[in-house]
Write a protein that holds these residues in place. Structure first.
Motif, PDB file in Angstrom:
ATOM      1  N   LEU A  13     -17.353 -14.478 -28.913  1.00  0.00           N
ATOM      2  CA  LEU A  13     -16.497 -15.298 -29.764  1.00  0.00           C
ATOM      3  C   LEU A  13     -17.207 -16.603 -30.083  1.00  0.00           C
ATOM      4  O   LEU A  13     -17.637 -17.322 -29.174  1.00  0.00           O
ATOM      5  CB  LEU A  13     -15.166 -15.569 -29.055  1.00  0.00           C
ATOM      6  N   GLN A  14     -17.349 -16.915 -31.358  1.00  0.00           N
ATOM      7  CA  GLN A  14     -18.015 -18.134 -31.812  1.00  0.00           C
ATOM      8  C   GLN A  14     -17.048 -19.314 -31.740  1.00  0.00           C
ATOM      9  O   GLN A  14     -15.856 -19.145 -31.990  1.00  0.00           O
ATOM     10  CB  GLN A  14     -18.510 -17.977 -33.247  1.00  0.00           C
ATOM     11  N   GLY A  15     -17.586 -20.484 -31.420  1.00  0.00           N
ATOM     12  CA  GLY A  15     -16.755 -21.668 -31.378  1.00  0.00           C
ATOM     13  C   GLY A  15     -17.578 -22.941 -31.383  1.00  0.00           C
ATOM     14  O   GLY A  15     -18.782 -22.918 -31.625  1.00  0.00           O
ATOM     15  N   CYS A  16     -16.927 -24.029 -31.098  1.00  0.00           N
ATOM     16  CA  CYS A  16     -17.531 -25.359 -31.084  1.00  0.00           C
ATOM     17  C   CYS A  16     -17.171 -26.048 -29.770  1.00  0.00           C
ATOM     18  O   CYS A  16     -16.282 -25.593 -29.053  1.00  0.00           O
ATOM     19  CB  CYS A  16     -16.995 -26.195 -32.251  1.00  0.00           C
ATOM     20  N   ALA A  29     -14.625 -26.442 -25.064  1.00  0.00           N
ATOM     21  CA  ALA A  29     -15.117 -25.527 -26.095  1.00  0.00           C
ATOM     22  C   ALA A  29     -13.904 -24.803 -26.648  1.00  0.00           C
ATOM     23  O   ALA A  29     -12.938 -24.540 -25.918  1.00  0.00           O
ATOM     24  CB  ALA A  29     -16.111 -24.538 -25.495  1.00  0.00           C
ATOM     25  N   LEU A  30     -13.918 -24.507 -27.944  1.00  0.00           N
ATOM     26  CA  LEU A  30     -12.772 -23.850 -28.549  1.00  0.00           C
ATOM     27  C   LEU A  30     -13.192 -23.024 -29.742  1.00  0.00           C
ATOM     28  O   LEU A  30     -14.230 -23.264 -30.345  1.00  0.00           O
ATOM     29  CB  LEU A  30     -11.719 -24.882 -28.956  1.00  0.00           C
ATOM     30  N   GLY A  31     -12.366 -22.034 -30.042  1.00  0.00           N
ATOM     31  CA  GLY A  31     -12.634 -21.179 -31.181  1.00  0.00           C
ATOM     32  C   GLY A  31     -11.341 -20.748 -31.847  1.00  0.00           C
ATOM     33  O   GLY A  31     -10.253 -20.875 -31.283  1.00  0.00           O
ATOM     34  N   THR A  32     -11.483 -20.225 -33.056  1.00  0.00           N
ATOM     35  CA  THR A  32     -10.332 -19.772 -33.818  1.00  0.00           C
ATOM     36  C   THR A  32     -10.519 -18.306 -34.206  1.00  0.00           C
ATOM     37  O   THR A  32     -11.630 -17.806 -34.301  1.00  0.00           O
ATOM     38  CB  THR A  32     -10.157 -20.610 -35.098  1.00  0.00           C
ATOM     39  N   GLU A  33      -9.417 -17.651 -34.429  1.00  0.00           N
ATOM     40  CA  GLU A  33      -9.371 -16.257 -34.876  1.00  0.00           C
ATOM     41  C   GLU A  33     -10.256 -15.332 -34.060  1.00  0.00           C
ATOM     42  O   GLU A  33     -11.266 -14.859 -34.566  1.00  0.00           O
ATOM     43  CB  GLU A  33      -9.668 -16.182 -36.366  1.00  0.00           C
ATOM     44  N   PRO A  34      -9.940 -15.040 -32.839  1.00  0.00           N
ATOM     45  CA  PRO A  34      -8.733 -15.431 -32.117  1.00  0.00           C
ATOM     46  C   PRO A  34      -8.873 -16.838 -31.524  1.00  0.00           C
ATOM     47  O   PRO A  34      -9.981 -17.308 -31.255  1.00  0.00           O
ATOM     48  CB  PRO A  34      -8.631 -14.402 -31.003  1.00  0.00           C
ATOM     49  N   PHE A  35      -7.753 -17.502 -31.330  1.00  0.00           N
ATOM     50  CA  PHE A  35      -7.744 -18.834 -30.746  1.00  0.00           C
ATOM     51  C   PHE A  35      -8.041 -18.749 -29.250  1.00  0.00           C
ATOM     52  O   PHE A  35      -7.471 -17.923 -28.550  1.00  0.00           O
ATOM     53  CB  PHE A  35      -6.382 -19.515 -30.960  1.00  0.00           C
ATOM     54  N   TRP A  36      -8.934 -19.615 -28.777  1.00  0.00           N
ATOM     55  CA  TRP A  36      -9.277 -19.698 -27.366  1.00  0.00           C
ATOM     56  C   TRP A  36      -9.783 -21.101 -27.078  1.00  0.00           C
ATOM     57  O   TRP A  36     -10.196 -21.821 -27.990  1.00  0.00           O
ATOM     58  CB  TRP A  36     -10.335 -18.661 -26.972  1.00  0.00           C
ATOM     59  N   CYS A  52     -21.162 -28.254 -35.717  1.00  0.00           N
ATOM     60  CA  CYS A  52     -20.328 -27.072 -35.751  1.00  0.00           C
ATOM     61  C   CYS A  52     -19.000 -27.414 -36.419  1.00  0.00           C
ATOM     62  O   CYS A  52     -18.492 -28.526 -36.254  1.00  0.00           O
ATOM     63  CB  CYS A  52     -20.094 -26.606 -34.306  1.00  0.00           C
ATOM     64  N   SER A  53     -18.456 -26.468 -37.161  1.00  0.00           N
ATOM     65  CA  SER A  53     -17.141 -26.622 -37.769  1.00  0.00           C
ATOM     66  C   SER A  53     -16.252 -25.495 -37.279  1.00  0.00           C
ATOM     67  O   SER A  53     -16.692 -24.356 -37.164  1.00  0.00           O
ATOM     68  CB  SER A  53     -17.259 -26.558 -39.292  1.00  0.00           C
ATOM     69  N   ASP A  54     -14.997 -25.814 -37.003  1.00  0.00           N
ATOM     70  CA  ASP A  54     -14.078 -24.780 -36.536  1.00  0.00           C
ATOM     71  C   ASP A  54     -13.547 -23.921 -37.677  1.00  0.00           C
ATOM     72  O   ASP A  54     -12.855 -22.935 -37.457  1.00  0.00           O
ATOM     73  CB  ASP A  54     -12.936 -25.381 -35.731  1.00  0.00           C
ATOM     74  N   GLY A  55     -13.865 -24.275 -38.919  1.00  0.00           N
ATOM     75  CA  GLY A  55     -13.450 -23.488 -40.071  1.00  0.00           C
ATOM     76  C   GLY A  55     -12.014 -23.710 -40.499  1.00  0.00           C
ATOM     77  O   GLY A  55     -11.572 -23.157 -41.499  1.00  0.00           O
ATOM     78  N   MET A  56     -11.262 -24.503 -39.743  1.00  0.00           N
ATOM     79  CA  MET A  56      -9.856 -24.712 -40.073  1.00  0.00           C
ATOM     80  C   MET A  56      -9.521 -26.184 -40.317  1.00  0.00           C
ATOM     81  O   MET A  56      -8.430 -26.490 -40.777  1.00  0.00           O
ATOM     82  CB  MET A  56      -8.969 -24.168 -38.958  1.00  0.00           C
TER      83      MET A  56
END
Length: 139
Positions: free
Chosen positions: A132-135, A50-57, A110-114
């Motif tokens: 924190l939202q992610g995919c 699982a991962l997310g952006t802004e903040p990156f995790w 889901c889209s990571d937006g980047m």
């Protein structure tokens, strides 16, 4: 009304499309919306990420444990985690540096937006009191 819903459902099925609603047993009851395309997606087998952006995790989900990483801890920190089913998704819970952390993963595009990457699962990481939202994807 019920026969019209059934005809619409059968017509969409014949075209290879999923209806946006499922007819109910009672004509008086409202039709309930269902997610199209995501209802048939199985939950990922381990390992997955699982991962997310802004903040990156990022969280790598392994049997019996999670590995949390971010730009300040690229190697990541592994810790024990439990898995529980919640609705159509899975929740992973544990303690990271003495603080509770949980990851909820559910079927749904889901889209990571980047990037143009489309992921088959959504993820919500709860850490340090922040959601924190992610995919998520198979690793």
């Amino acid at each position: 009304m019920r026969s019209a819903c059934l005809a619409l459902t059968l017509g969409l099925a014949a075209c290879g499309q999923q209806p946006d609603v499922v007819p109910t047993q009672s004509a008086a009851a409202e039709a309930k919306p269902v997610a199209t395309g995501s209802a048939q997606v199985a939950m990922p087998e381990k390992p997955f990420q699982a991962l997310g952006t802004e903040p990156f995790w990022a969280v790598e989900v392994l049997p019996g444990q999670l590995r949390y990483s971010d730009p300040e801890n690229i190697a990541g920190t592994a810790f024990a985690a439990t898995e529980s089913r919640e609705g159509s998704g899975l929740r992973y819970s544990g303690m990271l540096n003495g603080q509770p952390i949980s990851l909820m993963v559910q079927p749904g595009t889901c889209s990571d937006g980047m990037s143009d990457t489309v992921y088959p699962w959504t993820a919500v990481l709860t850490k340090d009191g922040h959601r924190l939202q992610g995919c998520a994807r198979k690793r």
